[in-house]
Design an enzyme around this catalytic site. Structure first.
Site, PDB file in Angstrom:
ATOM      1  N   ASP A  48       0.820  -1.213   0.000  1.00 45.95           N
ATOM      2  CA  ASP A  48       0.000   0.000   0.000  1.00 45.95           C
ATOM      3  C   ASP A  48       0.858   1.270   0.000  1.00 45.95           C
ATOM      4  O   ASP A  48       0.682   2.146   0.838  1.00 45.95           O
ATOM      5  CB  ASP A  48      -0.961   0.020   1.202  1.00 45.95           C
ATOM      6  CG  ASP A  48      -1.719  -1.284   1.357  1.00 45.95           C
ATOM      7  OD1 ASP A  48      -2.003  -1.928   0.333  1.00 45.95           O
ATOM      8  OD2 ASP A  48      -2.019  -1.666   2.510  1.00 45.95           O
ATOM      9  N   GLU A  99     -10.776  -1.348  -4.612  1.00 47.95           N
ATOM     10  CA  GLU A  99     -10.185  -0.625  -3.478  1.00 47.95           C
ATOM     11  C   GLU A  99      -9.021   0.228  -3.945  1.00 47.95           C
ATOM     12  O   GLU A  99      -8.738   0.322  -5.140  1.00 47.95           O
ATOM     13  CB  GLU A  99      -9.730  -1.605  -2.391  1.00 47.95           C
ATOM     14  CG  GLU A  99      -8.617  -2.550  -2.836  1.00 47.95           C
ATOM     15  CD  GLU A  99      -8.242  -3.593  -1.791  1.00 47.95           C
ATOM     16  OE1 GLU A  99      -9.006  -3.807  -0.828  1.00 47.95           O
ATOM     17  OE2 GLU A  99      -7.166  -4.192  -1.935  1.00 47.95           O
ATOM     18  N   HIS A 123      -2.457  -1.522  -5.782  1.00 46.72           N
ATOM     19  CA  HIS A 123      -2.447  -0.498  -4.732  1.00 46.72           C
ATOM     20  C   HIS A 123      -1.320   0.509  -4.931  1.00 46.72           C
ATOM     21  O   HIS A 123      -0.303   0.484  -4.259  1.00 46.72           O
ATOM     22  CB  HIS A 123      -2.382  -1.107  -3.334  1.00 46.72           C
ATOM     23  CG  HIS A 123      -2.984  -0.156  -2.353  1.00 46.72           C
ATOM     24  ND1 HIS A 123      -4.054  -0.488  -1.561  1.00 46.72           N
ATOM     25  CD2 HIS A 123      -2.702   1.133  -2.081  1.00 46.72           C
ATOM     26  CE1 HIS A 123      -4.391   0.567  -0.837  1.00 46.72           C
ATOM     27  NE2 HIS A 123      -3.588   1.564  -1.146  1.00 46.72           N
ATOM     28  N   ARG A 170       4.647  -9.045   0.123  1.00 45.91           N
ATOM     29  CA  ARG A 170       4.774  -8.113  -1.000  1.00 45.91           C
ATOM     30  C   ARG A 170       5.946  -7.155  -0.822  1.00 45.91           C
ATOM     31  O   ARG A 170       6.415  -6.925   0.283  1.00 45.91           O
ATOM     32  CB  ARG A 170       3.483  -7.293  -1.140  1.00 45.91           C
ATOM     33  CG  ARG A 170       2.295  -8.156  -1.465  1.00 45.91           C
ATOM     34  CD  ARG A 170       0.981  -7.467  -1.195  1.00 45.91           C
ATOM     35  NE  ARG A 170       0.761  -7.244   0.219  1.00 45.91           N
ATOM     36  CZ  ARG A 170      -0.408  -6.873   0.746  1.00 45.91           C
ATOM     37  NH1 ARG A 170      -1.447  -6.672  -0.029  1.00 45.91           N
ATOM     38  NH2 ARG A 170      -0.523  -6.682   2.036  1.00 45.91           N
TER      39      ARG A 170
END
Ligand SMILES: [Ca+2]
Ligand SMILES: [Ca+2]
Length: 624
Positions: free
Chosen positions: A63, A241, A306, A334
């Site tokens: 993110d 999202e 993201h 990630r």
């Protein structure tokens, strides 16, 4: 990595002693590829060839959010879980190594003390606002919160805006909400986020609502997107999202969002375009029917999403910063990556496809003053750890590693990986491609032919995030044994490379040259995993530097569907034609021509093609 490629690598490393980089390989992984080249002979040293970097830019993280501030610094944050952490750097490419500060942590009894996700920093009316999702730790209860800076320093201090309940920002429904961001349009603020329609976790929609100030939503939410197309429906619950605002030069507004399960290989980016000028009009948002950025299995990239958008230091380039799974099926394991993106003629962004983590990319424009194409050694001997002799350690299949394997569990005093090396005698740089997720420096001991062991230090970047550590070795015989044994703490090994100190062959990647009317494309079979697609109009110019004047053998690695040729110009003088016979797509061959170069900087240009040609790289070898 594909199995097919691993076979190529193995054969290249074990059977062919000298390879003109005729296979994809990683080089100079951890460090920037700077050089001491002079930009202009006769002027002072100092200007460098442009520098290179490799992904990931943050070895462990998800993110990512990054913003370029008027103080000349980039500020970066990502999900850390139970606090807000900000990194600061002059450069984009080394943001993960920047100064770092925890700027906020909730009180132990606060409702927003845990599951702190996807923070974003926005500079509005002279203050910083940090938007983040949080709960007490039960992520089915996530809500959006905002912090306000006391002054204009991004490092804080921060507090809850006056009149808010722990900084919560919500619309009247007060439903589950994450990934909030701010759209500024025509002097009006809008909050955009991902939320549930009701109280059950079946689908995450994107919502927008007007704001009366940076901490207050002042109207009803409007749904602007829901997962409905095939590529948005991988994994359950269904997910839209991570909305991110992007504007083109004309001010047209796009929202790029993440779709499908973030834990799947199929996590990807979709895009909405605002038509008309009212973002609260649901029908004004038009969804692109295909994803705009998605996995690229041919070079081992899975689950890219993201993202955040940012400009290069000089403002000339646009970059996308995103996270991706470390390997196929890695789920929420990630790391954070970035690459440049372009704009289409119709004003829409063109993100291309995610590049391999092994691809050397130019640093963003303005990070480096130089413009020479970096030379890389044309001779590299590569050995995979999983092919070596392994004692008290474990060979693990893993698609994040080159050749599809790594050696882990090098955990005991007698653990080692031993490589049988067959190379010409001489001095070499040994590059060990390691993974270290200890959170602190670890090491291995390296010994050559049973001699004294030297400690090789490994900085921590996270497990399955591969970096190189270098040391000098002298090999006094052609047949050698290099043993790498357990050192401080723990580390894994992917592969090693040996690069001769006295290299007479240098390689220059076409994708790192100066291009005009030519396009960079990913190609898993080309060196650096990229090539240049050139046409009859294309110019591909290599500004390079050589130490000695003389005649050089210039080899061009190309592939083409039709026989063709290009003109070679050396320092603007016509040198001759380089001929390309038909090879077929990505069936790389060399064609050569002799060029005369002066000492110092030279320009070699390939142009006036007679057809479409793919260029991988050129090599230069001095004639005796
Ligand atoms: Ca390997
Ligand atoms: Ca290439």
């Amino acid at each position: 990595m594909k199995r097919k490629k691993s076979g190529t690598l193995k054969i290249a490393a074990l059977l062919i002693p000298i390879v003109l980089a005729a296979y994809p390989y990683d080089s100079s992984a951890s460090m920037k590829f700077s050089s001491e080249m002079k930009e202009n002979p006769g002027t002072a040293y100092g200007k460098q060839a442009f520098e290179l970097f490799q992904n990931p830019i943050v070895g462990d993280g998800a993110d990512p959010w990054i913003v370029k501030h008027s103080d000349g610094y980039y500020y970066y944050t990502n999900t850390t879980g139970n606090n807000i952490t900000i990194w600061k750097s002059k450069n984009l490419s080394d943001i993960g190594k920047g100064e770092k500060k925890v700027v906020w942590k909730a009180a132990p009894d606060a409702p927003n003390r845990d599951a702190i996700w996807a923070p974003e920093m926005h500079f509005i009316n002279g203050k910083w606002y940090i938007y983040y999702a949080a709960s007490t730790g039960d992520s089915t209860k996530q809500r959006m919160y905002v912090l306000e800076s006391e002054g204009s320093d991004p490092f804080g201090p921060y507090h809850h805006p006056e009149g808010t309940y722990y900084g919560q920002i919500t619309d009247p429904t007060n439903k589950w909400a994450i990934d909030g961001t701010v759209l500024e349009l025509n002097d009006q603020l809008y909050f955009v986020w991902s939320g549930w329609e009701g109280d059950v976790n079946v689908s995450q929609q994107l919502y927008i609502a007007p704001m009366s100030n940076p901490w207050t939503i002042s109207g009803d939410r409007v749904e602007i997107s829901r997962p409905e197309l095939d590529w948005e429906l991988n994994g359950t619950p269904f997910i839209n999202e991570g909305p991110q605002v992007l504007k083109n030069k004309k001010g047209q507004v796009f929202i790029v969002y993440s779709a499908s399960g973030s834990w799947t290989n199929d996590y990807c980016l979709g895009m909405l375009t605002l038509t008309g000028d009212n973002p609260l009009n649901k029908d004004g948002w038009v969804k692109k029917p295909e994803p705009v950025f998605q996995k690229n299995p041919s070079v081992g990239v899975f689950g890219p999403g993201h993202n955040s958008f940012v400009k290069s230091p000089d403002g000339k380039e646009d970059w996308i910063v995103y996270h991706a799974a470390k390997f196929s099926g890695a789920g929420w394991n990630r790391n954070v990556r970035m690459q440049k993106f372009e704009w289409n003629k119709d004003g829409t962004p063109n993100f291309g496809v995610p590049v391999s983590v092994e691809t050397l990319q130019r640093v963003p424009s303005g990070e480096s003053e130089g413009r020479l194409v970096p030379s890389q050694p044309g001779v590299v001997y590569k050995y995979e750890a999983e092919e070596a002799k392994v004692n008290q350690a474990r060979i693990v299949k893993n698609t994040s590693a080159s050749g599809g394997g790594k050696v882990g569990n090098i955990d005991f005093a007698d653990s080692f990986v031993e490589f049988n090396i067959h190379v010409p005698k001489g001095d070499y740089t040994l590059k060990v491609r390691y993974g270290n997720g200890m959170g602190q420096t670890s090491s291995h001991y390296v010994s050559v032919n049973g001699g004294n062991a030297s400690e090789l230090l490994y900085e921590s970047y996270g497990w399955d995030t591969w970096k190189n550590a270098d040391m000098d070795v002298t090999l006094n015989q052609e047949q050698n044994v290099i043993r790498i044994s357990k050192g401080k703490l723990y580390a894994e090994i992917d592969s090693i490379e040996l690069i001769p100190k006295e290299t007479t062959i240098f390689r220059y990647e076409a994708e790192l040259a100066n291009l005009n009317k030519a396009k960079i494309a990913n190609d898993s079979l080309s060196t650096n995993f990229q090539k240049v697609e050139s046409t009859i109009d294309s110019h591909v110019r290599f500004p390079i530097k050589v130490d000695k004047a003389g005649t050089y053998d210039l080899k061009v690695r190309y592939s083409t569907e039709v026989p063709s040729s290009q003109s070679v110009f050396t320092n603007d003088d016509y040198t001759g034609l380089v001929h390309y016979s038909k090879t077929g797509k990505s069936n790389w061959q060399y064609s050569s021509i002799q060029v005369n170069l002066k000492e110092g900087i030279n320009n070699i240009t390939l142009e006036n093609g007679t057809g479409e040609i793919d260029l991988d790289h050129i090599t230069l070898t001095a004639n005796q």
